[in-house]
Design a protein around this motif. Structure first.
Motif, PDB file in Angstrom:
ATOM      1  N   GLN A  94       0.853  -1.183   0.000  1.00 41.49           N
ATOM      2  CA  GLN A  94       0.000   0.000   0.000  1.00 41.49           C
ATOM      3  C   GLN A  94       0.892   1.238   0.000  1.00 41.49           C
ATOM      4  O   GLN A  94       1.760   1.385   0.871  1.00 41.49           O
ATOM      5  N   LYS A  95       0.685   2.103  -0.972  1.00 47.25           N
ATOM      6  CA  LYS A  95       1.483   3.320  -1.041  1.00 47.25           C
ATOM      7  C   LYS A  95       1.068   4.308   0.050  1.00 47.25           C
ATOM      8  O   LYS A  95      -0.028   4.212   0.604  1.00 47.25           O
ATOM      9  N   LYS A  96       1.957   5.234   0.320  1.00 53.28           N
ATOM     10  CA  LYS A  96       1.621   6.290   1.265  1.00 53.28           C
ATOM     11  C   LYS A  96       0.456   7.113   0.728  1.00 53.28           C
ATOM     12  O   LYS A  96       0.253   7.216  -0.486  1.00 53.28           O
ATOM     13  N   LYS A  97      -0.283   7.689   1.635  1.00 56.28           N
ATOM     14  CA  LYS A  97      -1.535   8.331   1.260  1.00 56.28           C
ATOM     15  C   LYS A  97      -1.339   9.413   0.209  1.00 56.28           C
ATOM     16  O   LYS A  97      -2.116   9.525  -0.742  1.00 56.28           O
ATOM     17  N   GLU A  98      -0.268  10.197   0.338  1.00 55.22           N
ATOM     18  CA  GLU A  98      -0.064  11.299  -0.595  1.00 55.22           C
ATOM     19  C   GLU A  98       0.328  10.829  -1.987  1.00 55.22           C
ATOM     20  O   GLU A  98       0.320  11.608  -2.952  1.00 55.22           O
ATOM     21  N   LEU A  99       0.662   9.527  -2.112  1.00 55.16           N
ATOM     22  CA  LEU A  99       1.071   8.987  -3.409  1.00 55.16           C
ATOM     23  C   LEU A  99       0.000   8.109  -4.047  1.00 55.16           C
ATOM     24  O   LEU A  99       0.179   7.618  -5.160  1.00 55.16           O
ATOM     25  N   GLN A 100      -1.113   7.914  -3.340  1.00 53.08           N
ATOM     26  CA  GLN A 100      -2.185   7.099  -3.874  1.00 53.08           C
ATOM     27  C   GLN A 100      -3.001   7.891  -4.881  1.00 53.08           C
ATOM     28  O   GLN A 100      -3.090   9.115  -4.817  1.00 53.08           O
ATOM     29  N   ALA A 101      -3.592   7.157  -5.815  1.00 56.26           N
ATOM     30  CA  ALA A 101      -4.451   7.806  -6.810  1.00 56.26           C
ATOM     31  C   ALA A 101      -5.669   8.405  -6.120  1.00 56.26           C
ATOM     32  O   ALA A 101      -6.287   7.790  -5.245  1.00 56.26           O
ATOM     33  N   VAL A 102      -6.015   9.612  -6.486  1.00 54.55           N
ATOM     34  CA  VAL A 102      -7.125  10.336  -5.870  1.00 54.55           C
ATOM     35  C   VAL A 102      -8.436   9.924  -6.522  1.00 54.55           C
ATOM     36  O   VAL A 102      -8.554   9.842  -7.741  1.00 54.55           O
ATOM     37  N   THR A 103      -9.434   9.630  -5.678  1.00 63.02           N
ATOM     38  CA  THR A 103     -10.778   9.338  -6.160  1.00 63.02           C
ATOM     39  C   THR A 103     -11.709  10.462  -5.750  1.00 63.02           C
ATOM     40  O   THR A 103     -11.358  11.330  -4.928  1.00 63.02           O
ATOM     41  N   LEU A 104     -12.914  10.469  -6.294  1.00 64.10           N
ATOM     42  CA  LEU A 104     -13.900  11.489  -5.925  1.00 64.10           C
ATOM     43  C   LEU A 104     -14.230  11.422  -4.442  1.00 64.10           C
ATOM     44  O   LEU A 104     -14.447  12.450  -3.795  1.00 64.10           O
ATOM     45  N   LYS A 105     -14.237  10.203  -3.900  1.00 60.57           N
ATOM     46  CA  LYS A 105     -14.529  10.050  -2.472  1.00 60.57           C
ATOM     47  C   LYS A 105     -13.432  10.661  -1.617  1.00 60.57           C
ATOM     48  O   LYS A 105     -13.688  11.257  -0.573  1.00 60.57           O
ATOM     49  N   ASP A 106     -12.176  10.541  -2.073  1.00 62.90           N
ATOM     50  CA  ASP A 106     -11.052  11.114  -1.322  1.00 62.90           C
ATOM     51  C   ASP A 106     -11.188  12.627  -1.191  1.00 62.90           C
ATOM     52  O   ASP A 106     -10.782  13.216  -0.186  1.00 62.90           O
TER      53      ASP A 106
END
Length: 236
Positions: free
Chosen positions: A147-159
């Motif tokens: 699992q990547k760090k949060k700032e490196l994860q792909a952004v979704t509409l829910k995020d």
């Protein structure tokens, strides 16, 4: 009968027997092979190969041996579904290799895994920098989950609707097959009363729950035994 014809017939027979056994043991055996499935596959393959080329092996002897290993593997798979503690004892559990962005060297050594091997498996997941990883688990089938760090994860509409200041949290399994995982509750300071209140608020009892996990967003996901699906789809 011509020796070449005999070998041809025995080879085809061995192939179709293994096809039938694979069908009996199910899709899980093919997708994520664990310890006992690996042992069974190696033995069954060796026996079938010997039957194809070794004319001294009688058909009845082969069928008896194949039946023993097939039934043993099938029964073990059913026991694993019924008794999770037995499954964990025989197969082990996933091992955390990276937690909170930190590499756990002792866990690497316990699994006879080098840093080069870890980096290789990360690269296979398109992660070329270990600093990008928040969590990494070595699954019981030998595969790596990361699992990547949060700032490196792909952004979704829910995020976009969530508070960006929330710290990432690793999902916590709380219920499997109707049983509370007390170890996970205690290690994460989650009380049994909180879990029961969450289920009560959803109108559920513990024995109704097949799986429950506290997700990375802090919300509780619950899956019941009864899915209320009239015609479940299974691609044959």
């Amino acid at each position: 009968m011509n020796d070449h014809l005999v070998i041809l017939i025995r080879s085809f027979s061995a192939f179709f027997i293994l096809m039938i056994i694979g069908r009996i043991l199910g899709k899980q055996t093919l997708s994520n092979m664990n310890f006992h499935e690996f042992v069974t596959a190696v033995i069954l393959g060796a026996m079938a190969a010997n039957f194809a080329f070794n004319e001294k092996i009688e058909v009845i002897h082969l069928l008896i041996a194949l039946s023993v290993f097939t039934i043993t593997s099938y029964v073990l798979a059913k026991l694993f579904l019924k008794f999770r503690s037995f499954k964990m004892w025989t197969e082990g559990t996933p091992t955390v290799l990276i937690e909170g962005g930190l590499i756990l060297e002792d866990n690497l050594k316990k699994n006879n895994m080098t840093l080069d091997s870890l980096n290789q498996q990360l690269r296979e997941k398109d992660i070329f920098n270990v600093e990008e990883v928040e969590y990494a688990l070595l699954e019981i089938n030998g595969k790596l989950s990361a699992q990547k760090k949060k700032e490196l994860q792909a952004v979704t509409l829910k995020d976009l609707q969530l508070n960006a200041g929330n710290a990432p949290q690793f999902p916590i399994e709380l219920v499997i097959d109707g049983q509370l995982l007390h170890g996970n509750l205690d290690s994460n300071h989650i009380s049994e009363s909180w879990m029961n209140s969450q289920l009560k608020a959803r109108g559920k009892k513990l024995e109704d729950v097949f799986y429950a996990v506290k997700g990375s967003n802090g919300q509780l996901y619950v899956d019941d035994y009864k899915d209320n699906i009239q015609h479940p789809i299974d691609m044959e």
